[in-house]
Design an enzyme around this catalytic site. Sequence first.
Site, mmCIF file in Angstrom:
data_model
loop_
_atom_site.group_PDB
_atom_site.id
_atom_site.type_symbol
_atom_site.label_atom_id
_atom_site.label_comp_id
_atom_site.label_asym_id
_atom_site.label_seq_id
_atom_site.Cartn_x
_atom_site.Cartn_y
_atom_site.Cartn_z
ATOM 1 C CG ASP A 1 -2.000 1.072 1.115
ATOM 2 O OD1 ASP A 1 -3.119 0.740 0.691
ATOM 3 O OD2 ASP A 1 -1.702 2.241 1.416
ATOM 4 C CD GLU B 1 -3.474 3.762 -14.968
ATOM 5 O OE1 GLU B 1 -2.518 3.511 -15.688
ATOM 6 O OE2 GLU B 1 -4.383 4.551 -15.275
ATOM 7 C CB THR B 2 -4.316 -0.328 -9.199
ATOM 8 O OG1 THR B 2 -3.761 0.972 -9.004
ATOM 9 C CG2 THR B 2 -3.522 -1.336 -8.389
ATOM 10 C CB CYS C 1 -9.014 -11.904 -17.727
ATOM 11 S SG CYS C 1 -8.943 -10.779 -19.137
ATOM 12 C CB CYS D 1 -13.196 -11.347 -20.733
ATOM 13 S SG CYS D 1 -11.869 -12.412 -21.269
ATOM 14 C CB CYS E 1 -15.385 6.000 -1.676
ATOM 15 S SG CYS E 1 -13.619 6.014 -1.842
#
Length: 337
Positions: free
Chosen positions: A56, A129-130, A167, A170, A183
């Site tokens: 993190d 992105e991550t 995945c 897909c 959030c």
Amino acid sequence: MNVEKYSRQILFRPIGREGQEKLLASKAVLVGCGALGTAQANALVRAGVGALRIVDRDYVEESNLQRQGLFDEKDAAESLPKAVAAERKLRAINSDVHVEGLVVDVTSGNIEDLVRGYDIILDGADNFETRYLLNDVSVKLGIPWIYGAVVASSALTMTILPGRGPCLACVFPGPPQGLHETCDTAGIIAPAVGWATSIQVTEALKLLLGRENQLHGSLFAFDVWENHAQQVRPRIDPGCRTCGQRVFTYLEEGGPTHVTMCGRNSVQIHRRDSRGLDLKVLKARLEKFGPVKANDFLLKFSLEPYELTVFPDGRAIIKGTQDAAVARGLYAKYVSS
Ligand SMILES: [Zn+2]
């Protein structure tokens, strides 16, 4: 094995003593330790998963405490990195588990090294992105991962088995429309996190125990406030860029130099050429301009209306703006000069 510690789980037939041994010998890596991450880490460490690596980039703030179950007011007051605070709590919870907290921003340059050798990747990230990066590395290295996302009262999860099922690309070739609420804009309530992570952790246990036939096999959504559940069975897309063509766009592109973060009015700056920073030297320099607080892991510099949090690897979180140009300017002036 401490049989007493896991006795109730061993009594559960699908696990049993043999399953518990398997869990104690397995390794999971968690990317992101916010609401979803703390809940998954807590459950897996208590369940006796042998090793857990937590990655993190962020630090604990007061606004996290409503839903991020491993942190307390002291962690927020000290601005402890989440990976550090989580590692301390989890070691106290179960000393059988090898817990490793890494204060690192996951990028295309480091993700393969961070997950290689692990049995499973858990998604605790707060941005697409991550997640596409996780999807790329999962398919490339053949490591299953468990996607989970929560906004407001609605939660969504899917288990990705590379080579054996669809995945993330897909199902969502690009970031899904209608999910651009975060959030930050729509808020979030803890029970929705609880639902998503209950499913994610159960899927993780099934995978680690080799019980793939028990996986839910769907894109699974639930709104805990509206009482609305939805389960669809996605198919493998033969033309999928990731699992079909094995083009790993996110691994190859090299991430951006700035990311606007979820949950805060802030921008993250990360120079890919960073050689690292001496925070003591930086502290002495910045004290001329405004108040500076530092601990062993980071430095915080207030410059109204902004606040710069700088990490030893050269990364910085600039709070008080969502404008990347403003953030880059502040970084250039105060950090990299
Ligand atoms: Zn695919």
